[in-house]
Motif scaffolding. Structure first.
Motif, mmCIF file in Angstrom:
data_model
loop_
_atom_site.group_PDB
_atom_site.id
_atom_site.type_symbol
_atom_site.label_atom_id
_atom_site.label_comp_id
_atom_site.label_asym_id
_atom_site.label_seq_id
_atom_site.Cartn_x
_atom_site.Cartn_y
_atom_site.Cartn_z
ATOM 1 N N GLU A 85 0.824 -1.207 0.000
ATOM 2 C CA GLU A 85 0.000 0.000 0.000
ATOM 3 C C GLU A 85 0.858 1.257 0.000
ATOM 4 O O GLU A 85 0.522 2.236 -0.666
ATOM 5 N N PHE A 89 0.059 3.780 -2.865
ATOM 6 C CA PHE A 89 -0.572 5.022 -2.410
ATOM 7 C C PHE A 89 0.312 6.236 -2.668
ATOM 8 O O PHE A 89 -0.194 7.332 -2.906
ATOM 9 N N MET A 113 -5.962 -2.813 -4.354
ATOM 10 C CA MET A 113 -5.491 -1.594 -3.676
ATOM 11 C C MET A 113 -5.503 -0.389 -4.609
ATOM 12 O O MET A 113 -5.897 0.718 -4.217
#
Length: 391
Positions: A85, A89, A113
């Motif tokens: 992540e 992200f 994700m």
């Protein structure tokens, strides 16, 4: 207020007892006493200079393990999922294109994700046990023009070791960053982050490193940093924001560090010690040992009449072996019997390989011929005593 209305739980008035088990599943691995003892050192402040020195040691160890000179190298506070992540992200913004290679569960997770933060996700899909040619990858890169391409180097759900050579340059040809999951592979098989053109690489602490789960080494190339630190919007996660983490880990060149979160200091002790163990053995020696033990294991399985799930030898992950589930047996009965009778963990499939395979992990200190013999004996015993249908 009156006295407490919820009574103290009786279970917490008994001493903690944890059994010893042979952890030969796909992870976590057994943690050697040396690494356990390191984690038992006194807790000190997560902003103390001694902790910063330990973090610096960890950074150097990760750079060695990854074979990279990237300054943006650190360990995320969390498991491999946290690092996955963190990569997605920080690199990807809503509306950008992401391409994931799906030949097991980890490509599926990366796609999930990326979708959650609003990326436009495309996939290339291979059957469990399969992998992709560079030509297939280039065709997808040319078609979808992604900002990020995800690939699992060691696909632990299927036992595939994916070839990496040439993929990084292909990604850069199409102005795409190359993200690699090495949770099940790093330390157990050759990988060269810089030489192979990998832009973001991460792993977990609990596999070949034999540290407790909870820290996740990760590194970003200069190319990745340029995109990450010039994005239009903030990353969706404050906890995983590299603008903060880079400062906490001393990767941003600033003279002082600012509080972001309370780092797991005892986990840092364990991670540092596990990296020290790897440094002492030497990467090349570790790669060679894992390969030789895996080949010894594979030969023993085939002599028992069991079949390996990954057909091509070069694509077999040396750290996690997938065995075709024996015909006529219930795989759950086999794993349960082995745990109960031999105090030994092996597992079934995961995601797309559920019901198709048994998985055996021999990683770090667990990668030895003596442990192979133990697993083979347990499998022979299970096949002798577990119920086999006549169909």
């Amino acid at each position: 207020m009156s006295s407490v209305s919820v009574p103290p739980p009786e279970c917490l008035q008994k001493p903690l007892t944890v059994p010893y088990r042979h952890m030969f599943g796909p992870g976590p691995s057994n943690v050697p006493p040396r690494i356990l003892n390191a984690g038992a050192n006194p807790v000190i402040g997560h902003m103390h200079p001694e902790i910063f020195e330990i973090m610096s040691d960890i950074k150097s160890g990760i750079q060695y393990m990854f074979q990279t000179q990237n300054s943006m190298t650190l360990a995320v506070s969390g498991t491999g999922h946290t690092a996955m992540e963190c990569a997605i992200f920080n690199i990807v913004e809503s509306g950008e294109s992401v391409l994931t290679a799906v030949n097991g569960i980890w490509g599926e997770r990366a796609a999930d994700m990326a979708e959650r933060i609003g990326a436009r996700v495309n996939t290339i899909v291979a059957p469990p046990g399969g992998f992709f040619t560079n030509a297939e990858i280039e065709q997808a890169l040319s078609k979808h023009r992604p900002a990020l391409f995800f690939l699992a180097h060691g696909e632990s759900s299927t036992g595939v070791l994916h070839p990496l050579d040439g993929i990084g340059p292909l990604c850069h040809k199409y102005n795409c960053l190359f993200l690699v999951d090495s949770v099940a592979s790093i330390g157990g098989t050759p990988l060269h982050m810089d030489l192979q053109g990998i832009d973001i690489l991460y792993t977990g602490s609990q596999k070949v490193l034999n540290a407790p789960p909870g820290t996740a080494p990760i590194s970003f190339s200069e190319r990745a940093c340029q995109k990450m630190f010039n994005r239009r919007t903030k990353p969706v996660s404050f906890f995983l924001d590299l603008n903060w983490l880079a400062n906490y880990w001393g990767c941003d060149g600033k003279p002082s560090r600012v509080y972001h979160h309370t780092g797991p200091v005892t986990a840092f002790y364990s991670l540092r010690e596990s990296l020290a163990v790897l440094v002492e053995e030497g990467l090349e020696n570790s790669w060679e040992r894992h390969q030789k033990v895996a080949e010894y294991f594979h030969a023993g399985l085939e002599s028992m009449g069991l079949k390996l799930f990954v057909k091509e030898k070069v694509a077999r992950l040396p750290t996690v072996t997938t065995i075709v589930a024996p015909h006529g047996y219930d795989w759950k009965e086999i794993t349960t019997y082995i745990m109960k009778t031999h105090n030994l963990e092996i597992s079934g499939g995961l995601g797309p390989s559920v019901g198709l395979v048994l998985r055996v992990g021999l990683m770090g200190c667990n990668s030895s011929k003596a442990n192979v013999d133990m697993v083979l004996a347990a499998l022979k015993d299970a096949l002798k005593h577990c119920h086999k249908s006549k169909v």
